[in-house]
Design a protein around this motif. Structure first.
Motif, PDB file in Angstrom:
ATOM      1  N   GLY A  14      55.507  -9.712  19.973  1.00 36.61           N
ATOM      2  CA  GLY A  14      55.701 -10.286  21.301  1.00 36.61           C
ATOM      3  C   GLY A  14      55.704  -9.239  22.398  1.00 36.61           C
ATOM      4  O   GLY A  14      56.439  -9.377  23.382  1.00 36.61           O
ATOM      5  N   VAL A  18      60.117  -4.222  17.978  1.00 32.21           N
ATOM      6  CA  VAL A  18      61.290  -4.857  17.365  1.00 32.21           C
ATOM      7  C   VAL A  18      61.810  -4.013  16.196  1.00 32.21           C
ATOM      8  O   VAL A  18      62.927  -4.211  15.731  1.00 32.21           O
ATOM      9  CB  VAL A  18      60.996  -6.307  16.932  1.00 32.21           C
ATOM     10  N   PRO A  37      73.318  -6.919  14.378  1.00 33.24           N
ATOM     11  CA  PRO A  37      73.413  -8.230  15.025  1.00 33.24           C
ATOM     12  C   PRO A  37      72.102  -9.003  14.975  1.00 33.24           C
ATOM     13  O   PRO A  37      71.058  -8.454  14.594  1.00 33.24           O
ATOM     14  CB  PRO A  37      73.789  -7.888  16.480  1.00 33.24           C
ATOM     15  N   GLY A  39      68.648 -10.422  15.751  1.00 37.89           N
ATOM     16  CA  GLY A  39      67.532  -9.866  16.505  1.00 37.89           C
ATOM     17  C   GLY A  39      67.416  -8.360  16.445  1.00 37.89           C
ATOM     18  O   GLY A  39      66.569  -7.774  17.126  1.00 37.89           O
ATOM     19  N   ALA A  40      68.240  -7.700  15.609  1.00 36.69           N
ATOM     20  CA  ALA A  40      68.231  -6.230  15.551  1.00 36.69           C
ATOM     21  C   ALA A  40      66.964  -5.673  14.913  1.00 36.69           C
ATOM     22  O   ALA A  40      66.654  -4.487  15.067  1.00 36.69           O
ATOM     23  CB  ALA A  40      69.464  -5.728  14.786  1.00 36.69           C
ATOM     24  N   GLY A  41      66.249  -6.521  14.155  1.00 37.18           N
ATOM     25  CA  GLY A  41      65.027  -6.052  13.495  1.00 37.18           C
ATOM     26  C   GLY A  41      65.158  -5.943  11.985  1.00 37.18           C
ATOM     27  O   GLY A  41      64.247  -5.439  11.312  1.00 37.18           O
ATOM     28  N   LYS A  42      66.250  -6.459  11.428  1.00 34.75           N
ATOM     29  CA  LYS A  42      66.524  -6.311   9.996  1.00 34.75           C
ATOM     30  C   LYS A  42      65.441  -6.988   9.138  1.00 34.75           C
ATOM     31  O   LYS A  42      64.913  -6.376   8.209  1.00 34.75           O
ATOM     32  CB  LYS A  42      67.900  -6.925   9.652  1.00 34.75           C
ATOM     33  N   THR A  44      62.441  -7.941   9.991  1.00 29.65           N
ATOM     34  CA  THR A  44      61.120  -7.332  10.206  1.00 29.65           C
ATOM     35  C   THR A  44      61.007  -6.056   9.380  1.00 29.65           C
ATOM     36  O   THR A  44      59.976  -5.795   8.747  1.00 29.65           O
ATOM     37  CB  THR A  44      60.921  -7.032  11.707  1.00 29.65           C
TER      38      THR A  44
HETATM   39  N1  LIG Z   1      56.164 -13.047  16.138  1.00 28.96           N
HETATM   40  C1  LIG Z   1      57.123 -12.663  17.010  1.00 28.96           C
HETATM   41  N2  LIG Z   1      56.904 -12.765  18.348  1.00 28.96           N
HETATM   42  C2  LIG Z   1      57.847 -12.360  19.231  1.00 28.96           C
HETATM   43  N3  LIG Z   1      59.029 -11.828  18.870  1.00 28.96           N
HETATM   44  C3  LIG Z   1      59.280 -11.740  17.556  1.00 28.96           C
HETATM   45  C4  LIG Z   1      58.342 -12.134  16.551  1.00 28.96           C
HETATM   46  N4  LIG Z   1      58.880 -11.883  15.334  1.00 28.96           N
HETATM   47  C5  LIG Z   1      60.101 -11.374  15.554  1.00 28.96           C
HETATM   48  N5  LIG Z   1      60.345 -11.284  16.885  1.00 28.96           N
HETATM   49  C6  LIG Z   1      61.560 -10.768  17.526  1.00 28.96           C
HETATM   50  O1  LIG Z   1      61.868  -9.563  16.900  1.00 28.96           O
HETATM   51  C7  LIG Z   1      63.272  -9.345  16.910  1.00 28.96           C
HETATM   52  C8  LIG Z   1      63.703  -8.942  15.518  1.00 28.96           C
HETATM   53  O2  LIG Z   1      63.573 -10.064  14.666  1.00 28.96           O
HETATM   54  P1  LIG Z   1      64.181 -10.016  13.198  1.00 28.96           P
HETATM   55  O3  LIG Z   1      63.933 -11.346  12.580  1.00 28.96           O
HETATM   56  O4  LIG Z   1      63.651  -8.826  12.494  1.00 28.96           O
HETATM   57  O5  LIG Z   1      65.721  -9.797  13.521  1.00 28.96           O
HETATM   58  P2  LIG Z   1      66.985  -9.857  12.542  1.00 28.96           P
HETATM   59  O6  LIG Z   1      67.769  -8.613  12.783  1.00 28.96           O
HETATM   60  O7  LIG Z   1      66.557 -10.124  11.150  1.00 28.96           O
HETATM   61  O8  LIG Z   1      67.746 -11.105  13.165  1.00 28.96           O
HETATM   62  P3  LIG Z   1      68.696 -12.238  12.499  1.00 28.96           P
HETATM   63  O9  LIG Z   1      69.975 -11.570  12.122  1.00 28.96           O
HETATM   64  O10 LIG Z   1      68.869 -13.175  13.643  1.00 28.96           O
HETATM   65  O11 LIG Z   1      67.956 -12.859  11.348  1.00 28.96           O
HETATM   66  C9  LIG Z   1      63.893 -10.653  17.406  1.00 28.96           C
HETATM   67  O12 LIG Z   1      64.270 -10.472  18.752  1.00 28.96           O
HETATM   68  C10 LIG Z   1      62.760 -11.647  17.291  1.00 28.96           C
HETATM   69  O13 LIG Z   1      62.854 -12.651  18.277  1.00 28.96           O
END
Ligand SMILES: Nc1ncnc2c1ncn2[C@@H]1O[C@H](COP(=O)(O)OP(=O)(O)OP(=O)(O)O)[C@@H](O)[C@H]1O
Length: 253
Positions: A14, A18, A37, A39-42, A44
């Motif tokens: 996006g 991330v 927390p 959206g931290a990127g875990k 991904t």
């Molecule tokens: N395809 C995408 N387009 C835009 N943003 C994205 C996309 N994929 C992930 N994100 C953003 O990347 C950031 C990291 O996402 P990720 O799923 O890795 O977080 P997380 O730490 O696992 O979060 P959670 O604890 O909520 O599961 C988030 O802000 C998410 O909205």
């Protein structure tokens, strides 16, 4: 044994990073918890470790080889990946799913599917349609489908999210046992279980790693409260440092 190294990994989604400049060494064996927390990127990062293709800079190395160059079939034998969510849109049973999982690797012994069904507590439920299973039963079936091949590395994204506390503790004990001889990387939101059971923790915020080390080291870094924006209390049990949100602070405040 397996070794995963991440070198200056950056992943854009996006239009923003991330996962941002992550460098980590994850030698086997061990149980590594990725915390941070929403959206931290875990997730991904976990997907990238499991070899999900996609645009990125930096590298994920599995035993020194760039994961992007490893044949999918070989990767599936080396790394078992359990996603955060899984919603089949076809009629499947737990037994079918676990049997499919068993086909990822050669040499899975006959009887492994049945044994996995039993170990997952799904005896008597394994032939029911997927929608008829509870969230916890589905989680157990998914984990069994990934671990039935006993891969040298398991990457699990929030495997205990829909389990009750008894099953979550049993899961963490199982992951720790597995982590004595394998590499297990798991995304966790339950910090009490993460600090109690993991050998190492990776604390993420805004796509970056802000602290990494043993649970005691990550707690001592003082970053937990700051990153999660909450107050934590710590207790030491049998040499283990366990952190949990100081709920009492909020009740009294
Ligand atoms: N395809 C995408 N387009 C835009 N943003 C994205 C996309 N994929 C992930 N994100 C953003 O990347 C950031 C990291 O996402 P990720 O799923 O890795 O977080 P997380 O730490 O696992 O979060 P959670 O604890 O909520 O599961 C988030 O802000 C998410 O909205």
């Amino acid at each position: 044994m397996i070794r995963i190294d991440i070198a200056d990994l950056t992943i854009h989604r996006g239009g923003r990073a991330v996962v941002a400049g992550v460098t980590l060494a994850l030698p086997s064996p061990g149980l590594v918890g990725i915390i941070g927390p929403n959206g931290a990127g875990k997730s991904t990062l976990a997907r990238a470790m499991a070899g999900q293709p996609g645009a990125r800079t930096g590298r994920v190395l599995v035993d020194g080889t760039d994961v992007a160059t490893i044949a999918p079939a070989r990767l599936a034998e080396r790394i078992g990946y359990l996603p955060q969510t899984f919603q089949p849109h076809w009629d499947i049973t737990a037994r079918m799913l676990i049997a499919l999982g068993a086909r990822r690797a050669a040499g899975v012994p006959p009887g492994a599917v049945e044994a996995a069904i039993g170990a997952a507590g799904l005896t008597g439920k394994a032939d029911r349609p997927w929608p008829s299973l509870s969230g916890g039963e589905r989680a157990q079936a998914l984990l069994a489908a990934v671990t039935v091949t006993d891969p040298p590395c398991l990457i699990a994204d929030e495997p205990g999210a829909s389990l009750d506390i008894r099953h979550r503790i049993a899961l963490m004990r199982d992951l720790r046992r597995r982590g004595r001889t394998r590499l297990v990387v798991t995304v966790l939101h339950d910090l009490e279980l993460a600090t109690a059971f993991c050998d190492r923790l990776v604390l993420m915020e805004g796509g970056g790693v802000v602290a990494e080390g043993t649970p005691a080291e990550v707690v001592a870094s003082g970053r937990l409260g700051e990153v999660f924006g909450t107050v934590f209390e710590t207790a030491v049990h049998g040499g283990l440092t366990v952190a949990r949100p100081a709920i009492g602070e909020f009740l009294c405040g």
